[in-house]
Scaffold this active site. Structure first.
Site, short mmCIF file in Angstrom:
data_model
loop_
_atom_site.label_atom_id
_atom_site.label_comp_id
_atom_site.label_asym_id
_atom_site.label_seq_id
_atom_site.Cartn_x
_atom_site.Cartn_y
_atom_site.Cartn_z
N GLU A 289 0.84 -1.20 0.00
CA GLU A 289 0.00 0.00 0.00
C GLU A 289 0.88 1.25 0.00
O GLU A 289 2.02 1.22 0.49
CB GLU A 289 -0.88 -0.06 1.27
CG GLU A 289 -1.77 1.12 1.55
CD GLU A 289 -2.90 1.30 0.55
OE1 GLU A 289 -2.61 1.42 -0.65
OE2 GLU A 289 -4.06 1.36 0.97
N ASP A 290 0.36 2.35 -0.53
CA ASP A 290 1.12 3.60 -0.52
C ASP A 290 1.16 4.21 0.88
O ASP A 290 2.20 4.55 1.40
CB ASP A 290 0.55 4.60 -1.55
CG ASP A 290 -0.96 4.80 -1.42
OD1 ASP A 290 -1.60 4.13 -0.56
OD2 ASP A 290 -1.51 5.62 -2.17
N ASP B 166 -3.77 5.49 6.60
CA ASP B 166 -4.31 6.65 7.31
C ASP B 166 -5.20 6.12 8.44
O ASP B 166 -4.70 5.75 9.49
CB ASP B 166 -5.05 7.50 6.27
CG ASP B 166 -5.56 8.81 6.81
OD1 ASP B 166 -4.91 9.38 7.69
OD2 ASP B 166 -6.61 9.27 6.35
P1 IMP Z 1 -7.32 4.79 5.01
O1 IMP Z 1 -8.37 3.77 4.67
O2 IMP Z 1 -7.92 5.93 5.78
O3 IMP Z 1 -6.15 4.18 5.73
O4 IMP Z 1 -6.85 5.45 3.67
C1 IMP Z 1 -5.86 4.90 2.88
C2 IMP Z 1 -5.95 5.43 1.48
O5 IMP Z 1 -6.32 6.82 1.48
C3 IMP Z 1 -4.61 5.38 0.78
O6 IMP Z 1 -4.47 4.20 0.03
C4 IMP Z 1 -4.63 6.61 -0.12
O7 IMP Z 1 -5.21 6.28 -1.35
C5 IMP Z 1 -5.52 7.58 0.60
N1 IMP Z 1 -4.75 8.57 1.39
C6 IMP Z 1 -4.64 8.66 2.72
N2 IMP Z 1 -3.87 9.70 3.09
C7 IMP Z 1 -3.47 10.27 1.94
C8 IMP Z 1 -2.61 11.40 1.64
O8 IMP Z 1 -2.05 12.08 2.51
N3 IMP Z 1 -2.44 11.68 0.32
C9 IMP Z 1 -3.01 10.95 -0.68
N4 IMP Z 1 -3.81 9.90 -0.45
C10 IMP Z 1 -4.03 9.56 0.85
#
Ligand code: IMP
Length: 173
Positions: free
Chosen positions: A95-96, A99
């Protein structure tokens, strides 16, 4: 829209990618991997990472999204699934950025339901302070503060993914 100086430079990113790839190569010695990249965000990290890993592997991709502008909407959309068989394989999910962790948690459970021999997660960036899902990230590149970042695969409204470095995104006021 302003893209300031790099938050993480090309050199920092490439150094970290090699470090992670070395650890992963050591941990999976003697095994074969199924490396799964999460598109679109992980496309650059994934391709740099796998070309530095020295164990045999199959690669596959899935496409998911959860973000609208700079906020997670908490709901994960799976646009395309992997085609590989997961049962009995050593899966590394790449994963990139993590969050809230909700996206990875969803994908992790989905893949665990297919009975892999093992499942580990590798993420380049970790915004640990924002975590909502209790999820273990096995390989983390950089822990970063709660900022919205773009570049090296990461986007704002699908832009800036092609930057070779990572910057903090600021909307023009
Ligand atoms: P989560 O489900 O909240 O952990 O979100 C993860 C996904 O949200 C990542 O795979 C990204 O695509 C996107 N994301 C979260 N933070 C960022 C950021 O700072 N910049 C760009 N994309 C983000």
């Amino acid at each position: 829209m302003v893209i300031g100086k790099p938050f993480l430079t090309v050199e920092q990113i490439q150094g970290k990618v090699k470090e992670l790839a070395n650890i992963i190569s050591r941990d999976y010695e003697g095994k074969e991997l199924l490396a799964v990249g999460i598109l679109k965000g992980a496309f650059m990290f994934f391709s740099d990472l796998v070309r530095n890993i020295r164990v045999p592997m199959h690669i596959d991709f899935l496409v998911s999204s959860s973000y609208v502008k700079t906020q997670s909407n908490g709901k994960v959309n799976l646009h395309a699934d992997i085609r590989s068989t997961v049962q009995g394989r050593h899966v590394l999910l790449v994963e990139d950025i993590v969050d809230t962790g909700l996206s990875l948690n969803y994908l992790r459970h989905m893949l665990l339901g297919r009975d892999p021999a093992s499942l580990k997660i590798c993420a380049l960036l970790d915004k640990k302070s924002r975590r909502k899902a209790d999820i273990q990230i096995d390989y983390v590149g950089f822990e970063i503060p709660d900022r919205f970042v773009v570049g090296y695969g990461l986007d704002f409204e699908d832009r800036y993914r092609n930057l070779p470095y990572i910057s903090v995104f600021k909307e023009k006021t």
